[in-house]
Design an enzyme around this catalytic site. Structure first.
Site, PDB file in Angstrom:
ATOM      1  N   SER A 223       1.689  -0.254  -2.129  1.00  0.00           N
ATOM      2  CA  SER A 223       3.227   0.994  -2.283  1.00  0.00           C
ATOM      3  C   SER A 223       1.810   1.958  -3.499  1.00  0.00           C
ATOM      4  CB  SER A 223       4.105   1.007  -2.998  1.00  0.00           C
ATOM      5  OG  SER A 223       4.902   1.926  -3.356  1.00  0.00           O
TER       6      SER A 223
ATOM      7  N   TYR B  33      10.153  -2.853  -9.200  1.00  0.00           N
ATOM      8  CA  TYR B  33       9.372  -3.076  -8.564  1.00  0.00           C
ATOM      9  C   TYR B  33       8.109  -2.263  -8.080  1.00  0.00           C
ATOM     10  CZ  TYR B  33       8.771  -0.290  -3.077  1.00  0.00           C
ATOM     11  OH  TYR B  33       8.456  -0.567  -2.221  1.00  0.00           O
TER      12      TYR B  33
END
Length: 322
Positions: free
Chosen positions: A160, A187
């Site tokens: 990501s 994350y």
């Protein structure tokens, strides 16, 4: 090597898709609303031999298999039940593939994003466990089958853009059992770990001809956003209004535009089959191009690759010798 471009998957498949004919491809995170589901449907147009579609539950994969049957009835599909939050489930899933001699392409797309604090079955912080450690183990277990497929095979791990603001908190990857947990920091850590793992793996594989890339698929509306609480969205809006987002080294990060699932899947295809990036094994890809310059100093640090590999072996209580 081209510069960054948002492209639909169809463009990449039109250019290079013929190399996928007759291949066996395993995809994790498949569901009707995921990039992985889109990837599977797009792949079916390239006449692969077998698509092994993995998820926690068969009903997630069923609509994707139905769609593939309707558009590409000659393509074999197989559901692989696997829960990435449970290391024993990963081992069991791989054991069921004993009849598959080779896997040409392994696309690790599954992930979880900003959930409330929790741990996996094995006690790892959820995002680090599911997004990163599960892939470390899965790649270890499937590497013999990818090797058997020979040169031109690939292992592609979806990360990501959050890898750019992330780092591995080596002293405390579990955030003091949740006491210091921040969903976005965790994350970002899990994605930084994915990027470091890919770099280390590519280096260890050397010139065996196995392609290994990490991917920023861009911003795609998918099932990944299910944990976006109103509070989380407020926090993001606050960050945006206070001058935007910067990476770990203080460089501004451009907020990506929302793109389609086909555009999100395209960079995964680039990692799998685009011959023009072959000389950049281990790279981070974004918008169908090598984007290592987007990575921060932590994820570009070779010592961190080595350290993460050792930590992962310790956490799983087993070596991963390539």
């Amino acid at each position: 090597m081209s510069s960054q471009q948002i492209l639909p998957s169809e463009t990449i498949l039109h250019r290079y898709g013929s190399s996928l004919a007759g291949k066996t491809i395993l995809i994790t995170g498949v569901s009707g609303d995921s990039i992985a589901g889109e990837l599977a449907i797009q792949l079916s147009s390239a006449a692969p031999h077998l698509l092994i579609l993995s998820a926690r539950a068969e009903e997630k994969v069923a609509p994707v298999i139905e769609k593939i049957k309707s558009i590409a009835p000659n393509v074999n599909t197989r559901f692989l039940k696997m829960d990435l939050g449970d290391m024993s489930s990963i081992r069991k899933a791989v054991d069921t593939l004993h009849d598959i001699p080779k896997i040409d392409h392994l696309a690790c797309v599954a992930g979880v994003m900003v959930p409330p604090y929790g741990t996996t079955k094995d006690g790892f912080e959820t995002q680090f466990g599911v997004n990163y450690l599960a892939n470390f183990l899965l790649v270890k277990l499937l590497l013999p089958k990818v090797r058997a497929a020979g040169a031109g095979s690939s292992i592609v791990i979806v990360a990501s853009s959050s890898a750019r603001s992330g780092k591995v908190h080596f002293e405390d990857v579990g955030f003091s059992e949740g006491k210091t947990y921040d969903p976005l920091v965790a994350y970002s850590q899990s994605n930084a770990a994915r990027v470091l793992f890919v770099k280390a793996l590519a280096e260890k594989l050397g010139d065996q001809g196995i392609r290994v890339f990490s991917i920023d698929p861009g911003a795609v509306q998918s099932g990944l956003q299910r944990h976006f609480t109103p509070e989380f969205q407020e926090m993001v809006a606050g960050v945006m209004s206070s001058g935007g987002v910067v990476d770990l080294d203080g460089r501004p990060i451009e907020i990506p535009p929302w793109t389609t699932k086909s555009e999100g899947a395209a960079t995964i295809f680039t990692g799998m089959i685009d011959p023009t990036i072959q000389g950049h094994n281990g790279a981070f890809l974004h918008n169908n191009a090598v984007a290592n310059d987007e990575l921060n100093s932590h994820t570009r640090n070779h010592d961190n690759e080595v350290r993460l590999w050792e930590l992962s072996e310790q956490m799983l209580h087993e070596p991963f010798a390539v």
